[in-house]
Design a protein around this motif. Structure first.
Motif, mmCIF file in Angstrom:
data_model
loop_
_atom_site.group_PDB
_atom_site.id
_atom_site.type_symbol
_atom_site.label_atom_id
_atom_site.label_comp_id
_atom_site.label_asym_id
_atom_site.label_seq_id
_atom_site.Cartn_x
_atom_site.Cartn_y
_atom_site.Cartn_z
ATOM 1 N N ASP A 342 0.831 -1.218 0.000
ATOM 2 C CA ASP A 342 0.000 0.000 0.000
ATOM 3 C C ASP A 342 0.859 1.259 0.000
ATOM 4 O O ASP A 342 0.611 2.204 -0.766
ATOM 5 N N ILE A 343 1.876 1.286 0.847
ATOM 6 C CA ILE A 343 2.755 2.458 0.922
ATOM 7 C C ILE A 343 3.535 2.611 -0.381
ATOM 8 O O ILE A 343 3.705 3.726 -0.897
ATOM 9 N N SER A 344 4.008 1.503 -0.939
ATOM 10 C CA SER A 344 4.798 1.557 -2.176
ATOM 11 C C SER A 344 3.962 2.079 -3.341
ATOM 12 O O SER A 344 4.450 2.861 -4.160
ATOM 13 N N ILE A 345 2.712 1.644 -3.437
ATOM 14 C CA ILE A 345 1.831 2.135 -4.505
ATOM 15 C C ILE A 345 1.610 3.637 -4.348
ATOM 16 O O ILE A 345 1.668 4.397 -5.322
ATOM 17 N N THR A 346 1.384 4.074 -3.108
ATOM 18 C CA THR A 346 1.131 5.498 -2.840
ATOM 19 C C THR A 346 2.339 6.353 -3.192
ATOM 20 O O THR A 346 2.203 7.427 -3.786
ATOM 21 N N THR A 347 3.523 5.894 -2.852
ATOM 22 C CA THR A 347 4.721 6.739 -2.995
ATOM 23 C C THR A 347 5.468 6.532 -4.301
ATOM 24 O O THR A 347 6.126 7.457 -4.794
ATOM 25 N N LEU A 348 5.387 5.338 -4.877
ATOM 26 C CA LEU A 348 6.206 5.010 -6.046
ATOM 27 C C LEU A 348 5.396 4.768 -7.311
ATOM 28 O O LEU A 348 5.948 4.824 -8.411
ATOM 29 N N GLY A 349 4.123 4.502 -7.175
ATOM 30 C CA GLY A 349 3.295 4.172 -8.333
ATOM 31 C C GLY A 349 3.112 2.668 -8.465
ATOM 32 O O GLY A 349 3.943 1.871 -8.005
ATOM 33 N N GLY A 350 2.003 2.257 -9.092
ATOM 34 C CA GLY A 350 1.588 0.863 -9.082
ATOM 35 C C GLY A 350 2.483 -0.091 -9.839
ATOM 36 O O GLY A 350 2.512 -1.283 -9.538
ATOM 37 N N ALA A 351 3.212 0.388 -10.850
ATOM 38 C CA ALA A 351 4.015 -0.517 -11.676
ATOM 39 C C ALA A 351 5.508 -0.444 -11.347
ATOM 40 O O ALA A 351 6.343 -0.884 -12.133
ATOM 41 N N HIS A 352 5.843 0.104 -10.198
ATOM 42 C CA HIS A 352 7.249 0.187 -9.785
ATOM 43 C C HIS A 352 7.788 -1.210 -9.475
ATOM 44 O O HIS A 352 7.044 -2.071 -8.986
ATOM 45 N N PRO A 353 9.083 -1.462 -9.750
ATOM 46 C CA PRO A 353 9.654 -2.778 -9.449
ATOM 47 C C PRO A 353 9.447 -3.236 -8.007
ATOM 48 O O PRO A 353 9.237 -4.426 -7.749
ATOM 49 N N HIS A 354 9.495 -2.295 -7.042
ATOM 50 C CA HIS A 354 9.278 -2.673 -5.646
ATOM 51 C C HIS A 354 7.860 -3.202 -5.429
ATOM 52 O O HIS A 354 7.655 -4.154 -4.663
ATOM 53 N N VAL A 355 6.892 -2.563 -6.068
ATOM 54 C CA VAL A 355 5.506 -3.023 -5.941
ATOM 55 C C VAL A 355 5.366 -4.430 -6.519
ATOM 56 O O VAL A 355 4.750 -5.312 -5.905
ATOM 57 N N ILE A 356 5.945 -4.638 -7.692
ATOM 58 C CA ILE A 356 5.872 -5.956 -8.342
ATOM 59 C C ILE A 356 6.518 -7.021 -7.459
ATOM 60 O O ILE A 356 5.952 -8.098 -7.239
ATOM 61 N N ASN A 357 7.693 -6.724 -6.923
ATOM 62 C CA ASN A 357 8.397 -7.702 -6.076
ATOM 63 C C ASN A 357 7.601 -8.007 -4.810
ATOM 64 O O ASN A 357 7.590 -9.160 -4.332
ATOM 65 N N ARG A 358 6.924 -6.997 -4.260
ATOM 66 C CA ARG A 358 6.158 -7.227 -3.028
ATOM 67 C C ARG A 358 4.888 -8.029 -3.288
ATOM 68 O O ARG A 358 4.470 -8.831 -2.440
ATOM 69 N N TYR A 359 4.303 -7.837 -4.454
ATOM 70 C CA TYR A 359 3.187 -8.719 -4.830
ATOM 71 C C TYR A 359 3.694 -10.149 -5.033
ATOM 72 O O TYR A 359 2.991 -11.117 -4.694
ATOM 73 N N ARG A 360 4.894 -10.305 -5.571
ATOM 74 C CA ARG A 360 5.494 -11.646 -5.690
ATOM 75 C C ARG A 360 5.638 -12.285 -4.306
ATOM 76 O O ARG A 360 5.348 -13.473 -4.118
ATOM 77 N N ASN A 361 6.130 -11.481 -3.357
ATOM 78 C CA ASN A 361 6.284 -11.985 -1.993
ATOM 79 C C ASN A 361 4.941 -12.424 -1.412
ATOM 80 O O ASN A 361 4.852 -13.452 -0.721
ATOM 81 N N LEU A 362 3.897 -11.648 -1.703
ATOM 82 C CA LEU A 362 2.567 -11.981 -1.192
ATOM 83 C C LEU A 362 2.037 -13.259 -1.845
ATOM 84 O O LEU A 362 1.450 -14.115 -1.165
#
Length: 397
Positions: A342-362
């Motif tokens: 949630d924080i990563s989407i808010t601060t970095l945008g939905g398609a940022h590599p960090h967001v993708i990696n965290r969805y992978r973790n989930l």
């Protein structure tokens, strides 16, 4: 100097205000922020009454903004610098070097807040002015290029970041020579982006160059060398195996340097704790006395420094989520990874590599917990985000 000026002009004259400003600058450089702010405010009151909307008033407002920025009071910093920009734009026009400097300071504040879109716009405005007025090979232009590179890197656009970093590096090396401190700073930044691009040879080359220059200039226990140690440690961690022991040693040394220089509640301390926790996690040390304890301490510092909604906070939450997953505490792991997303989407945008990696973790967490349908749904999100990411990259190439 203040006493002499006051005896000649009194304490309501612009010359007295000028002395207040100069002394305020000295106090700021000495980190006496309360004293500096008092002097700046005294100068501001005098200059506003005597001069109205004037470049000196704008300069004072900018200086006040810098104090607020250092203290982490970013809303007040932005308000003050925006007032300075408004005055300078009106009086000096849109191509003033002073305006470029104020744009840069305002961009720094927005970057700290992770408002990257606005920061990028402001840095580009400063770059445009400085290139037009000073020329494309001026060191001030390299500062703008490097700042833009940092924002591009934070947004995961590594090819764009490399382009700006490389341009900045070429300018400072030509202007100052190969052994200048600026060369070391920009070499480190190039090391970071090459690491992000997984070019380990180039990354190590630039990290080592930065470390060698900083050791010669500042000493082996300097903060600059501490940052270089962290960079090399991250690179070694990528390779795993025996590199993890050396990475642990480097991060531990860097942590000792930063705690000695800044105390225990500093963002560089938090960064290094997070890096050390990642090494422990790679080594399988998931227990509280291993990675978990370090992540918790880093999280506490970053919440204190940046607030709840910031990429560094998300980084710590994600790390804790991974630790709890390996401890088989799946509900707690899900809670922390979701917060990080949630924080990563808010601060970095939905398609940022960090967001993708965290969805992978989930998705991986759901698989381990036997939640097959949730895992499938989450992997579908990962696939969709990767497509959006590829489309974004295509627009920049």
């Amino acid at each position: 100097a203040m006493g002499i000026t006051e005896s000649i002009y009194g304490n309501e004259h612009v010359r007295y205000a000028e002395t207040c400003l100069n002394l305020g600058d000295v106090e700021r450089k000495l980190s006496n922020l309360d004293a500096a702010l008092e002097l700046y405010n005294r100068a501001l009151r005098i200059n506003k009454l005597a001069l109205g909307d004037h470049p000196e008033v704008a300069e004072t407002l900018n200086s006040i903004g810098l104090i607020f920025k250092i203290r982490g009071e970013l809303v007040s910093a932005i308000e003050s610098i925006e007032q300075a920009i408004k005055i300078v734009s009106k009086i000096l026009g849109s191509d003033s070097i002073k305006l470029a400097r104020f744009y840069n300071n305002l961009a720094d504040c927005n970057a700290i807040q992770a408002n990257f879109k606005k920061a990028l716009k402001l840095y580009n405005q400063a770059l445009h002015i400085n290139q037009n007025v000073l020329g494309k090979d001026h060191p001030e232009v390299s500062e703008n290029l490097n700042a833009i590179g940092k924002i591009e890197k934070k947004q995961g656009r590594y090819d764009q970041a490399l382009k700006y970093y490389s341009e900045a590096f070429a300018i400072v090396e030509k202007a100052f020579g190969p052994d200048h401190v600026k060369v070391a700073i920009y070499a480190h930044d190039l090391g970071v982006v090459y690491r992000k691009k997984k070019d380990t040879v180039k990354s190590m080359e630039y990290y080592q160059r930065a470390k060698t220059l900083n050791e010669a200039k500042f000493g082996a226990r300097s903060a600059q060398v501490g940052m270089n140690m962290n960079g090399i440690g991250m690179l070694l961690k990528m390779n795993g195996g025996e590199g993890l022991d050396e990475a642990e040693r480097l991060h531990s040394d860097a942590l000792a340097i930063f705690e000695s220089r800044y105390g225990r509640w500093h963002e560089k301390v938090a960064l290094t704790l997070n890096l050390l926790a990642e090494v422990y996690r790679k080594k399988g040390k998931y227990e509280y006395d291993g990675a978990e304890k370090l992540y918790i301490r880093a999280l506490d510092i970053n919440r204190e420094v940046f607030g709840e909604i910031h990429p560094e906070v998300a980084e710590n939450l994600n790390g804790l989520g991974q630790v709890y997953k390996m401890q088989l505490n799946y509900p707690k792991s899900e809670e922390y990874i979701k917060k990080a997303i949630d924080i990563s989407i808010t601060t970095l945008g939905g398609a940022h590599p960090h967001v993708i990696n965290r969805y992978r973790n989930l998705a991986d967490l759901y698989e381990r917990a036997g939640k097959v349908e949730l895992s499938k749904q989450t992997w579908d999100i990962v696939t969709d985000l990767k497509k959006r990411r590829a489309a974004q990259i295509a627009r920049f190439t």
